[in-house]
Design a protein around this motif. Structure first.
Motif, PDB file in Angstrom:
ATOM      1  N   SER A   1     -50.918 -85.131   6.813  1.00 38.24           N
ATOM      2  CA  SER A   1     -50.729 -86.432   7.488  1.00 38.24           C
ATOM      3  C   SER A   1     -51.309 -86.296   8.836  1.00 38.24           C
ATOM      4  N   LYS A   2     -51.941 -87.305   9.394  1.00 37.52           N
ATOM      5  CA  LYS A   2     -52.205 -87.607  10.635  1.00 37.52           C
ATOM      6  C   LYS A   2     -50.900 -87.069  11.673  1.00 37.52           C
ATOM      7  N   GLU A   3     -49.775 -87.364  11.120  1.00 30.40           N
ATOM      8  CA  GLU A   3     -48.778 -87.305  12.221  1.00 30.40           C
ATOM      9  C   GLU A   3     -48.452 -85.781  12.393  1.00 30.40           C
TER      10      GLU A   3
ATOM     11  N   SER B   1     -50.139 -81.362  19.459  1.00 30.08           N
ATOM     12  CA  SER B   1     -49.355 -81.231  20.721  1.00 30.08           C
ATOM     13  C   SER B   1     -48.509 -79.934  21.028  1.00 30.08           C
TER      14      SER B   1
ATOM     15  N   LYS C   1     -50.660 -83.419  11.976  1.00 29.04           N
ATOM     16  CA  LYS C   1     -51.753 -82.813  12.744  1.00 29.04           C
ATOM     17  C   LYS C   1     -51.521 -83.283  14.371  1.00 29.04           C
ATOM     18  N   THR C   2     -50.917 -84.425  14.555  1.00 26.84           N
ATOM     19  CA  THR C   2     -50.761 -84.743  16.053  1.00 26.84           C
ATOM     20  C   THR C   2     -49.868 -83.951  16.364  1.00 26.84           C
TER      21      THR C   2
END
Length: 321
Positions: free
Chosen positions: A2-4, A11, A6-7
């Motif tokens: 998911s994008k979360e 980070s 990956k983010t």
């Protein structure tokens, strides 16, 4: 993925890179297994700051990572310096961490003076702290006692001058002036005496030269006499003198033993008595010839006889004529 997620991963990577970059700029290796931390307590750190170098025998081995006040109330005002070392060089807990001046332009570094006696220091131990005086502090420390002494000298000189001003009143100053004038007169007289002495020396220069020449001649004569004495055979002279003394002793021995005419004269009592009597009779004869010459040379036209010898008159120097 998911994008979360990956983010989040990105980070974490960015934060890790940021921490690594920050420590890289501070020359700290987060992945080094040999990194050790030590603590040192100081009363004053003399301008030491975070990121100051830590050296051992001149080699950089770490950095200062933290400086803070001691939280202990009994040690209020003291500073605790935390250092981080990047290698595994071993030293004992008796080692000293000394703050020193890195250059004349300022900046302080910390040098560990290693000791190898006793228990080995491990990460988290406290080391003994010292501060090395820089050139300006050393000069100031040496000048402070001199300044204090100089101030005392100035105060003493001021007190002395004040006392001198109070003692030297108008009359004393007049007396001092008269003394100075008298001293000038003495100096003038001394100069005149020296001038007279120079004149006397100039006028008697020839006599002095003659005297010196005569003295030199006398000295040379004495030198010649000394040389002649040095050449004299004193041994031969002493031998002759001994022979002469032996002969004199022999003559005296002969006289004492009654040998020879002089010996008999000295030792024969009868001869001495005869000579004494003869001398006495000769004395009476001469006295009689003086008092009564007619008894010895008689001339008379009428045949008058001379008076006979009178012993009493002769003893009293009275003539019988």
């Amino acid at each position: 993925m998911s994008k979360e997620l990956k983010t989040g991963i990105i980070s974490v990577i960015i934060i890790g890179l940021f921490v690594w970059g920050y420590n890289f700029l501070k020359r700290q290796d987060l992945f080094s297994a040999t990194q050790r931390n030590f603590f040192i307590e100081y009363n004053s750190i003399q301008g030491l700051n975070k990121a100051s170098l830590v050296t051992i025998n001149g080699l950089q081995v770490g950095r200062v990572v933290d400086i803070q006040f001691n939280p202990d109330i009994k040690k209020r005002g003291k500073l605790i310096v935390k250092i981080s070392l990047d290698n595994n060089f071993k030293f004992s807990k008796k080692s000293v961490a000394k703050i020193y001046s890195a250059s004349l332009m300022g900046g302080q570094n910390l040098a560990i003076i290693p000791s190898y006696e006793g228990e080995t220091a491990v990460s988290g131990d406290y080391l003994k702290g010292e501060v090395e005086s820089d050139i300006f502090s050393s000069v100031s420390e040496k000048l402070n006692p001199i300044q204090a002494k100089l101030e005392n000298v100035i105060v003493s000189a001021d007190s002395l001058l004040s006392g001198l001003n109070s003692v030297v009143n108008a009359d004393a100053r007049k007396s001092l002036n008269r003394s100075i004038i008298g001293l000038e007169g003495v100096v003038s007289d001394v100069r005149k005496t020296i001038a007279n002495a120079n004149t006397l020396l100039d006028s008697n220069k020839e006599n002095l030269e003659t005297t010196i020449a005569n003295t030199k001649k006398i000295t040379d004569d004495f030198s010649k006499v000394s040389a002649n004495l040095a050449k004299t055979d004193f041994n031969e002279m002493t031998l002759k003198l001994e022979n002469t003394l032996q002969n004199v002793n022999h003559v005296l021995a002969n006289i004492e033993s009654g040998k020879g005419t002089l010996g008999k004269l000295m030792n024969d009592d009868a001869m001495y008595t005869n000579l004494t009597n003869a001398s006495k009779e000769m004395e009476e004869l001469l006295r009689e010839m003086k008092l009564n010459p007619k008894r010895f040379v008689h001339f008379s036209l009428f045949g008058k006889k001379s008076k006979p010898y009178n012993k009493e008159n002769n003893a009293q120097d009275i003539s019988n004529q």
